[in-house]
Write a protein that holds these residues in place. Structure first.
Motif, PDB file in Angstrom:
ATOM      1  N   LYS A  77       0.834  -1.220   0.000  1.00  0.00           N
ATOM      2  CA  LYS A  77       0.000   0.000   0.000  1.00  0.00           C
ATOM      3  C   LYS A  77       0.860   1.258   0.000  1.00  0.00           C
ATOM      4  O   LYS A  77       0.416   2.329  -0.400  1.00  0.00           O
ATOM      5  CB  LYS A  77      -0.902   0.019   1.243  1.00  0.00           C
ATOM      6  N   ASP A  78       2.106   1.140   0.490  1.00  0.00           N
ATOM      7  CA  ASP A  78       2.978   2.314   0.556  1.00  0.00           C
ATOM      8  C   ASP A  78       3.765   2.557  -0.741  1.00  0.00           C
ATOM      9  O   ASP A  78       4.486   3.547  -0.844  1.00  0.00           O
ATOM     10  CB  ASP A  78       3.977   2.175   1.718  1.00  0.00           C
ATOM     11  N   PRO A  80       2.850   3.551  -3.815  1.00  0.00           N
ATOM     12  CA  PRO A  80       2.639   4.834  -4.509  1.00  0.00           C
ATOM     13  C   PRO A  80       3.339   6.004  -3.823  1.00  0.00           C
ATOM     14  O   PRO A  80       3.909   6.879  -4.496  1.00  0.00           O
ATOM     15  CB  PRO A  80       1.112   5.023  -4.471  1.00  0.00           C
ATOM     16  N   GLU A  81       3.363   6.003  -2.493  1.00  0.00           N
ATOM     17  CA  GLU A  81       4.027   7.078  -1.749  1.00  0.00           C
ATOM     18  C   GLU A  81       5.547   7.047  -2.004  1.00  0.00           C
ATOM     19  O   GLU A  81       6.175   8.076  -2.229  1.00  0.00           O
ATOM     20  CB  GLU A  81       3.711   6.921  -0.247  1.00  0.00           C
ATOM     21  N   GLU A  83       6.981   5.821  -4.612  1.00  0.00           N
ATOM     22  CA  GLU A  83       7.194   6.253  -5.998  1.00  0.00           C
ATOM     23  C   GLU A  83       7.129   7.770  -6.124  1.00  0.00           C
ATOM     24  O   GLU A  83       7.907   8.379  -6.850  1.00  0.00           O
ATOM     25  CB  GLU A  83       6.149   5.615  -6.916  1.00  0.00           C
ATOM     26  N   ARG A  84       6.204   8.355  -5.371  1.00  0.00           N
ATOM     27  CA  ARG A  84       6.069   9.817  -5.406  1.00  0.00           C
ATOM     28  C   ARG A  84       7.348  10.472  -4.880  1.00  0.00           C
ATOM     29  O   ARG A  84       7.884  11.404  -5.471  1.00  0.00           O
ATOM     30  CB  ARG A  84       4.860  10.238  -4.552  1.00  0.00           C
TER      31      ARG A  84
END
Ligand code: RM4
Ligand code: MN
Ligand code: MN
Length: 396
Positions: A77-78, A80-81, A83-84
Motif C-alpha cells: 500500500k505504501d 505509490p508514496e 514512488e512519489r
C-alpha cells in the motif's frame, strides 16, 4: 598522474554507483541506547531528502535501499508514496530489505523457526517484499536472517537447514525474470552459539538450493577477524554467485564503521579483485554496491558523503593497477614486483584526478564543503529537532 592514468580514473568513476541505506539517516545507537541527533531523519520522506543531498554533491548515489518494515510499514500500500518520493527527489528505490528479525514472533527464528506458523509468517513477508520489489522496479530483494540459537543443544541445526532450503525455494519460485534474491551471511549477533547462515559457504549453498536468481551478498563487517574477504569475493566471482556488498568497516565485530576508516587497503583489494576478474573475463560483474553503516556519533549526511568519497578514491586506485603486467608478474612468480604493482596503485594520490572528474561532470570539486555551505543541515536541524527531542533513547 599522467593523462592516461587520469582517463582510467574517470572511466572507473563513471561506472561506480553506490547505494545508500535509508536506515543510515535515522537515529541509531548501540545495544545500550540510542544517541539522538537533532537532524536525524524520522520519516521516509526525510530519508529520501537526505539521500538526495548526498547524491547531489557526489553524483554517485542514485538509489536508496529500503527496509520494508521501517520504510513501507503498510507494505504494498505504501508503494505509490515511495514512488512519489522517488520522483520528487530523483532518487530511485534500491534494494528491498525484508525485516524478519524485529517482530516478537521471531524470537526463535524466522524461516528457520521450528514453528511452521512463524516460518509461514516470515515467508509471507518476504513474498510481499518480492511483490514490492516488482511494483517499484527495484530488482534486488536482500534478506538478512538473524536466525540462530544461543546455547548448544537447543536447536536442531540440520532441520533448520532444511527449513531454509524449503522456504528460500518457495520465495525463489515467486521471482520474476530480472529479480534477484541476495543472501547475506553473518557469523554471530544476535545469535551467539549458531547462526543459520553464518558464512559465505552456507549462503552459497542455500542460494544454489533456492535457484539461479539467488546470489550471495557480502557485508564486509560480517566476518571473523583476519578473514581474507577478497578471497571470498574471488570465489564468488568464479562461481558467478557474487550479488552485492554491504560496505562498512570494523575493528572488532559488526561495528558498522565508516568504509575504509580502519583498513582502506582491504577495500582496495576487494575492488581490485573485481576489476581483475572483469579484465580477465572481459565481462562486467553485476554487483550491487551498497553501504550498510549506522553512524551514531558522526553527522549522518556528512558520514555518508565521507563514505562515498572514500569508496570513489579506493575504487579509482584499484582501477590504476596495471592488470596486464600484474598477470605477467604473477605468472612468473615475481613476488616483489607483483606486490609492488598492487601496492604502488594503492599509494597513488587520486584525489586531484577525482576533483577534475567532478568538475567535468558539473559536480562540486569538494562534496563535503558543498554540503556544508548549502545550508541544508541548518535547515533540517531547525525543522526536525523538536520531533527528535521526543524520541526515546533508552532501552527501558
Ligand atoms: C544486520 C545486517 C543487515 C542490516 C541490519 C540492520 O547486521 O547487516 O544487512 O539490514 O543489520
Ligand atoms: Mn548488512
Ligand atoms: Mn551488519
Amino acid at each position: 598522474m599522467n593523462d592516461k592514468a587520469a582517463e582510467v580514473v574517470w572511466k572507473a568513476l563513471d561506472r561506480l554507483a553506490i547505494e545508500l541505506p535509508s536506515w543510515g539517516f535515522a537515529n541509531t545507537g548501540t545495544r545500550f541506547g540510542k544517541f539522538i541527533q537533532p537532524a536525524a531523519a524520522t520519516s521516509i520522506q526525510e530519508k529520501f531528502s537526505d539521500a538526495a543531498q548526498v547524491h547531489a554533491v557526489t553524483g554517485a548515489c542514485p538509489t536508496l535501499a529500503l527496509h520494508v518494515q521501517w520504510d513501507l510499514p503498510n507494505g504494498l500500500k505504501d508503494v505509490p508514496e515511495v514512488e512519489r518520493l522517488a520522483k520528487q527527489f530523483s532518487i530511485r528505490p534500491g534494494s528491498i530489505n525484508p525485516n524478519i528479525f524485529q517482530n516478537q514472533e521471531y524470537k526463535y527464528g524466522s524461516v528457520g523457526n521450528p514453528d511452521p506458523a512463524i516460518r509461514r509468517m516470515a515467508i509471507r513477508h518476504i513474498l510481499d517484499c518480492v511483490a514490492i520489489s516488482e511494483a517499484l522496479g527495484a530488482p534486488d530483494i536482500s534478506p538478512w536472517f538473524a536466525d540462530g540459537s544461543n546455547y548448544p543443544g537447543t536447536q536442531n541445526i540440520r532441520k533448520r537447514i532444511g527449513y531454509f532450503e524449503e522456504g528460500l525455494r518457495e520465495i525463489h519460485a515467486a521471482l520474476k525474470p530480472g529479480q534477484r534474491l541476495l543472501l547475506e551471511y553473518k557469523p554471530f549477533e544476535p545469535a551467539f552459539y549458531h547462526t543459520d547462515i553464518a558464512d559465505w559457504g552456507m549462503a552459497l549453498l542455500l542460494a544454489k538450493a533456492a535457484g539461479p536468481q539467488a546470489l550471495v551478498l557480502v557485508d564486509t563487517g560480517h566476518h571473523y577477524q583476519a578473514q581474507n574477504i577478497e578471497q571470498i569475493v574471488a570465489w564468488l566471482l568464479h562461481q558467478n554467485m557474487m550479488g552485492g556488498f554491504h560496505f562498512n568497516d570494523r575493528r572488532y565485530a559488526d561495528d558498522d564503521l565508516t568504509l575504509g576508516s580502519i583498513d582502506p587497503y582491504q577495500i582496495f583489494r576487494i575492488f581490485h579483485e573485481i576489476r581483475m576478474f572483469e579484465w580477465e573475463t572481459q565481462t562486467t560483474a553485476d554487483i550491487a554496491y551498497m553501504v550498510d553503516q549506522s553512524h551514531n556519533l558522526k553527522g549522518k549526511i556528512e558520514a555518508m558523503i565521507q563514505t562515498v568519497c572514500t569508496a570513489q578514491e579506493l575504487y579509482a586506485r584499484a582501477a590504476l593497477v596495471d592488470d596486464g603486467s600484474l598477470a605477467r608478474l604473477q605468472q612468473e612468480c615475481s613476488l616483489v614486483d607483483a606486490e609492488e604493482t598492487l601496492r604502488g596503485a594503492f599509494w597513488q594520490d587520486v584525489r586531484p584526478a577525482i576533483q577534475e572528474w567532478r568538475k567535468s561532470r558539473r559536480l562540486p570539486a569538494d562534496p563535503m564543503q558543498a554540503f556544508r555551505t548549502s545550508g541544508y543541515l541548518e535547515r533540517i536541524t531547525r525543522e526536525r529537532s523538536e520531533k527528535n527531542r521526543n524520541t526515546t533513547a533508552s532501552y527501558a
